[in-house]
Design a protein around this motif. Structure first.
Motif, PDB file in Angstrom:
ATOM      1  N   HIS A  48      54.248  59.245  48.975  1.00 18.48           N
ATOM      2  CA  HIS A  48      55.140  60.393  48.805  1.00 18.48           C
ATOM      3  C   HIS A  48      54.295  61.569  48.320  1.00 18.48           C
ATOM      4  O   HIS A  48      53.758  61.537  47.206  1.00 18.48           O
ATOM      5  CB  HIS A  48      56.243  60.069  47.789  1.00 18.48           C
ATOM      6  N   HIS A  55      53.983  53.000  50.455  1.00 18.79           N
ATOM      7  CA  HIS A  55      54.703  54.196  50.904  1.00 18.79           C
ATOM      8  C   HIS A  55      54.174  55.395  50.112  1.00 18.79           C
ATOM      9  O   HIS A  55      54.263  55.423  48.882  1.00 18.79           O
ATOM     10  CB  HIS A  55      56.203  54.026  50.677  1.00 18.79           C
ATOM     11  N   ASP A  59      55.094  52.422  45.858  1.00 11.30           N
ATOM     12  CA  ASP A  59      55.286  53.846  46.138  1.00 11.30           C
ATOM     13  C   ASP A  59      54.167  54.623  45.461  1.00 11.30           C
ATOM     14  O   ASP A  59      53.967  54.495  44.247  1.00 11.30           O
ATOM     15  CB  ASP A  59      56.634  54.322  45.611  1.00 11.30           C
ATOM     16  N   ALA A  65      55.169  51.727  41.171  1.00 17.19           N
ATOM     17  CA  ALA A  65      54.904  53.126  41.524  1.00 17.19           C
ATOM     18  C   ALA A  65      53.552  53.525  40.952  1.00 17.19           C
ATOM     19  O   ALA A  65      53.290  53.336  39.770  1.00 17.19           O
ATOM     20  CB  ALA A  65      55.990  54.040  40.979  1.00 17.19           C
ATOM     21  N   ARG A 105      58.880  46.084  42.891  1.00 14.62           N
ATOM     22  CA  ARG A 105      58.340  47.397  43.247  1.00 14.62           C
ATOM     23  C   ARG A 105      57.429  47.902  42.133  1.00 14.62           C
ATOM     24  O   ARG A 105      57.642  47.605  40.944  1.00 14.62           O
ATOM     25  CB  ARG A 105      59.449  48.437  43.468  1.00 14.62           C
ATOM     26  N   PRO A 144      61.121  51.399  40.136  1.00 14.95           N
ATOM     27  CA  PRO A 144      60.119  50.337  40.160  1.00 14.95           C
ATOM     28  C   PRO A 144      60.199  49.451  38.915  1.00 14.95           C
ATOM     29  O   PRO A 144      60.846  49.804  37.922  1.00 14.95           O
ATOM     30  CB  PRO A 144      58.809  51.120  40.159  1.00 14.95           C
ATOM     31  N   GLU A 194      56.279  45.977  46.677  1.00 14.98           N
ATOM     32  CA  GLU A 194      56.412  47.222  47.416  1.00 14.98           C
ATOM     33  C   GLU A 194      55.843  48.328  46.528  1.00 14.98           C
ATOM     34  O   GLU A 194      56.179  48.399  45.338  1.00 14.98           O
ATOM     35  CB  GLU A 194      57.870  47.510  47.741  1.00 14.98           C
ATOM     36  N   LYS A 227      63.379  60.599  44.287  1.00 13.98           N
ATOM     37  CA  LYS A 227      62.799  60.400  45.622  1.00 13.98           C
ATOM     38  C   LYS A 227      62.404  58.961  45.898  1.00 13.98           C
ATOM     39  O   LYS A 227      62.413  58.519  47.050  1.00 13.98           O
ATOM     40  CB  LYS A 227      61.595  61.312  45.802  1.00 13.98           C
ATOM     41  N   ILE A 228      61.980  58.220  44.865  1.00 14.65           N
ATOM     42  CA  ILE A 228      61.551  56.842  45.083  1.00 14.65           C
ATOM     43  C   ILE A 228      62.542  55.877  44.444  1.00 14.65           C
ATOM     44  O   ILE A 228      63.310  56.252  43.560  1.00 14.65           O
ATOM     45  CB  ILE A 228      60.134  56.581  44.516  1.00 14.65           C
ATOM     46  N   LYS A 229      62.528  54.639  44.898  1.00 11.96           N
ATOM     47  CA  LYS A 229      63.377  53.617  44.308  1.00 11.96           C
ATOM     48  C   LYS A 229      62.835  53.224  42.941  1.00 11.96           C
ATOM     49  O   LYS A 229      61.634  53.338  42.677  1.00 11.96           O
ATOM     50  CB  LYS A 229      63.440  52.399  45.223  1.00 11.96           C
ATOM     51  N   PHE A 265      60.512  63.436  41.818  1.00 14.94           N
ATOM     52  CA  PHE A 265      59.978  62.378  42.672  1.00 14.94           C
ATOM     53  C   PHE A 265      60.162  61.003  42.033  1.00 14.94           C
ATOM     54  O   PHE A 265      60.551  60.041  42.706  1.00 14.94           O
ATOM     55  CB  PHE A 265      58.493  62.624  42.963  1.00 14.94           C
ATOM     56  N   VAL A 314      52.958  58.288  44.443  1.00 10.85           N
ATOM     57  CA  VAL A 314      53.383  59.676  44.262  1.00 10.85           C
ATOM     58  C   VAL A 314      52.151  60.481  43.883  1.00 10.85           C
ATOM     59  O   VAL A 314      51.544  60.261  42.835  1.00 10.85           O
ATOM     60  CB  VAL A 314      54.464  59.797  43.178  1.00 10.85           C
TER      61      VAL A 314
END
Length: 470
Positions: free
Chosen positions: A61, A59, A39, A10, A8, A104, A37, A100-102, A96, A41
């Motif tokens: 956010h 994803h 995310d 971010a 992951r 990374p 993956e 809020k996110i997994k 966040f 923000v």
């Protein structure tokens, strides 16, 4: 599988993700090329490119924007609100990034703004045991933040991506660090060569019923607006062939955030100079110049110098002020349109234009404008304001020209568009130069060669410390 333990990443932007193309490209590369993956923000506001919205591994956010209370609160409370704003942003970012996110493998954050972004991301990276990479788009507020003592907070897992070679060298000298990676921005795969594909939404924005009557809107009827086979520039012949009109105006595009650091007045003054110089060359006076011009347009005749249509895209605080100035110019051979385009429509406009104009100058003088990269990606030559490192991107007489004043820009417009559309050899040479340098250079290739190895090293722990900020 990705190359991280968690697979992951971010991407953090304390701004409108739809107006942060560079970070959108990073997110796509992390998903497509690193198989992570991702995310994102960021704040909302403008729609990001559809490629992000459609990618299953990305994803988004969206954080809530700080609401301005300048017009509501008494002046005595405004200093307090200025102090509260970064504190609230800091708390929201931490929420966040930590909840809020997994977790990374790596945080990739855009700078500026530095406060409170860098501190919040650094704390989040420590809490979640993640790596921390900064994309230095510009120094700006960063140098101020460093002078206030953020050297300790930035910490040991920090790595950098720099926009320009000069910016890279400057930071290396100033901070005495091991030389960082200079990740040169390159042409973007979003911006393919589009040439004559005219978009109906752009056409409608150019000719609104309440819009101005000028050398562009003259003679345009509602029937013309509704005809799918004709535009101001082309006639459609057959299924996919477009015939360029000989008496079409030259289309010039400029993108701006309508902020004080971009002196849009330079462009307006250059437009006035072009308008007056062409009128003088044709020996026209104020009483009959407009009539002569419109009759020539009706007859399909062309001039040695064409009409110019400037399309200015973007949002920002000074837009209305300049729109009012444009209304008062009373130009005969130059027209302006302002609009906001989607990420899909913007390259259509660039790919259809004849010239791009960039008014960008940075607070540090060391970053490179993404708008020029976008223009080059569409095969569009550029006239750009001259400053310290712009020559890393704009090669004079090869893919563009530089100017330092409105008079110089007017000179360049006169030179480039003389004999338009068939005999403007200078403009054609710049166009060829852009195409020659752009066909092999794409964002994905540069990211694969430069950014991906850096991210891999950071995630694997091969890089533990790169900066000693003093």
């Amino acid at each position: 599988m990705g190359f991280g333990k968690r697979n992951r990443a971010a991407v953090v932007v304390l701004g409108d993700i739809g107006r942060s193309p560079r970070m959108q490209y990073h997110a796509l590369s992390l998903a497509r090329q690193a198989n992570l993956e991702v995310d994102i923000v960021a704040y909302g506001g403008s729609d990001p490119h559809s490629a992000l919205l459609e990618h299953q591994s990305i994803h988004i956010h969206t954080m809530r924007q700080w609401a301005s209370r300048d017009g509501i609160l008494p002046k005595v409370f405004r200093p307090l609100m200025l102090l509260l704003k970064p504190l609230i942003q800091f708390i929201m970012l931490l929420w966040f990034l930590c909840v809020k996110i997994k977790a990374p493998d790596v945080f990739l954050v855009q700078n500026p703004p530095s406060v409170p972004t860098l501190v919040a991301v650094k704390w989040a990276s420590w809490i979640r045991r993640s790596s921390f990479i900064i994309d230095w788009h510009n120094f700006g507020y960063t140098l101020l933040a460093l002078s206030l003592g953020l050297n300790y907070i930035l910490g040991r897992w920090q790595m950098e991506l720099y926009v320009s070679q000069r910016q890279c060298n400057m930071n290396w000298i100033k901070f005495g660090e091991s030389k960082p990676l200079c990740y040169m921005i390159s042409l973007l795969s979003f911006f393919a060569l589009l040439f004559l594909k005219k978009n109906t939404r752009i056409k409608k924005d150019m000719f609104k019923p309440e819009g101005p009557t000028d050398c562009i809107s003259y003679g345009i009827s509602i029937k013309d607006m509704q005809d799918p086979n004709t535009t101001l520039f082309t006639n459609k012949i057959g299924e996919s062939y477009y015939d360029l009109k000989q008496n079409r105006p030259a289309l010039i595009v400029s993108s701006t955030s309508w902020t004080p650091d971009e002196d849009f007045g330079i462009l307006l003054e250059a437009a006035v100079m072009y308008d007056r110089r062409v009128a003088a060359l044709l020996n026209e006076n104020d009483s009959n110049g407009e009539e002569v011009l419109w009759k020539a347009i009706d007859d399909g005749n062309t001039f040695l110098y064409p009409r110019l249509l400037f399309v200015i895209t973007g949002k920002g605080p000074e837009k209305e002020k300049y729109e009012e100035k444009i209304k008062k110019l009373n130009l005969k051979r130059v027209a302006f349109r302002t609009m906001w385009l989607t990420p899909e429509d913007y390259p259509l406009l660039l790919g259809s234009a004849d010239l791009g104009v960039c008014l960008h100058t940075s607070s540090s003088g060391l970053d490179l404008p993404m708008k020029v990269v976008d223009m080059f990606g569409c095969g569009l030559p550029v006239c750009a304001v001259s400053y310290s490192c712009i020559t890393e991107l704009v090669k004079v007489d090869t893919n563009g020209l530089l100017f330092s004043s409105s008079s110089e820009l007017a000179d360049e417009l006169m030179m480039l568009f003389k004999g338009f559309p068939d005999e403007c050899d200078g403009l054609k040479e710049l166009k060829k130069g852009v195409l020659d340098m752009g066909l092999s250079a794409r964002w994905a290739n540069e990211w694969e060669a430069n950014a991906k190895p850096l991210i891999s090293k950071v995630i694997s722990g091969d890089v533990t410390s790169s900066v000693d900020l003093v």
